[in-house]
Design an enzyme around this catalytic site. Structure first.
Site, PDB file in Angstrom:
ATOM      1  N   LYS A  55       0.836  -1.208   0.000  1.00  0.00           N
ATOM      2  CA  LYS A  55       0.000   0.000   0.000  1.00  0.00           C
ATOM      3  C   LYS A  55       0.869   1.255   0.000  1.00  0.00           C
ATOM      4  CE  LYS A  55      -3.956  -2.146   2.304  1.00  0.00           C
ATOM      5  NZ  LYS A  55      -4.802  -2.156   3.510  1.00  0.00           N
ATOM      6  N   ALA A  71      -0.881   0.538   5.998  1.00  0.00           N
ATOM      7  CA  ALA A  71      -1.278  -0.303   7.134  1.00  0.00           C
ATOM      8  C   ALA A  71      -2.351  -1.285   6.689  1.00  0.00           C
ATOM      9  CB  ALA A  71      -1.798   0.551   8.285  1.00  0.00           C
ATOM     10  N   ASP A  72      -2.375  -2.414   7.371  1.00  0.00           N
ATOM     11  CA  ASP A  72      -3.428  -3.398   7.141  1.00  0.00           C
ATOM     12  C   ASP A  72      -3.689  -4.130   8.457  1.00  0.00           C
ATOM     13  OD1 ASP A  72      -5.093  -4.657   4.905  1.00  0.00           O
ATOM     14  OD2 ASP A  72      -4.338  -6.387   6.011  1.00  0.00           O
ATOM     15  N   THR A  73      -4.968  -4.341   8.753  1.00  0.00           N
ATOM     16  CA  THR A  73      -5.371  -4.982  10.005  1.00  0.00           C
ATOM     17  C   THR A  73      -6.207  -6.213   9.709  1.00  0.00           C
ATOM     18  OG1 THR A  73      -5.416  -2.835  11.134  1.00  0.00           O
ATOM     19  CG2 THR A  73      -6.602  -4.646  12.199  1.00  0.00           C
ATOM     20  N   GLY A 108      -0.273  -4.669  10.476  1.00  0.00           N
ATOM     21  CA  GLY A 108       1.025  -4.441   9.865  1.00  0.00           C
ATOM     22  C   GLY A 108       1.103  -2.990   9.450  1.00  0.00           C
TER      23      GLY A 108
END
EC number: 3.6.1.9
Length: 193
Positions: A55, A71-73, A108
């Site tokens: 991203k 970011a990724d959740t 992350g």
């Protein structure tokens, strides 16, 4: 903000933007448009770190700036990686699975420094404990529409707060961005004073 040290958030999440603003981090928003699919054999931590990095790099290639935050959740329960539910049935399935059992929220994050052509990537894990949920609680929460853009179909900072008995770890991580770690990383990279 001067373009030279401009910080860009590669996310459309209003929660991530609010968290950064609460720490005094000024960012511009330029959401990424990459698919959030799992790769075979990928651990949840590897998955969110890869997506966060992708991203940040996607956005860095499409707009001006120096530092790009991706970011990724995901929510992980009994080995299942739970992203955003596809519909109400999927949201109900997720919430029933989370009911009364602990799970992990893993976010992350990546900060890409375009000037150095390097990215700092990491992931933070928080353990979350839900109370046992009644069917009518789940239905009422789904009816609010809140679950549909949230990993694991819930938002701890919103209508699902009453479902959480306790957490072990970073609260902001569960909201969608481990703020302490991200701010410290920005400082280390020279993005902040």
């Amino acid at each position: 903000m001067a373009t030279r040290n401009r910080i860009v958030l590669a996310s459309a999440s209003p929660r991530r933007l609010e968290l950064l603003a609460s720490a005094g981090v000024e960012v511009d928003v330029f959401p990424s448009a990459i698919p959030e699919e799992e790769m075979p054999g990928e651990t949840p931590g590897d998955h969110v770190r890869r997506l966060a990095r992708d991203k940040a790099l996607f956005t860095a290639g499409r707009t001006e700036g120096r530092f790009f935050i991706g970011a990724d959740t995901v929510v992980v329960c009994d080995g299942e990686i739970m992203g955003k539910p596809v519909d109400a049935v999927d949201a109900e399935r997720m919430l029933k699975k989370l009911s009364g059992v602990p799970h992990e929220v893993i976010t992350g994050y990546a900060i890409f420094d375009k000037e150095r052509d390097d990215a700092l990537c990491d992931a933070v894990t928080t353990r979350v404990f839900f109370k046992p949920l009644r069917d009518e609680e789940i239905a009422a929460y789904i009816a609010t529409g809140c679950p549909f853009d949230k990993a694991g179909a819930y938002a701890i900072q919103g209508g699902a707060a009453h479902m959480v008995e306790r957490i072990d770890g970073s609260y902001t991580n569960v909201v969608g961005l481990p703020l302490c770690e991200v701010v410290e990383a920005l400082r280390r990279l020279g993005a902040m004073g």
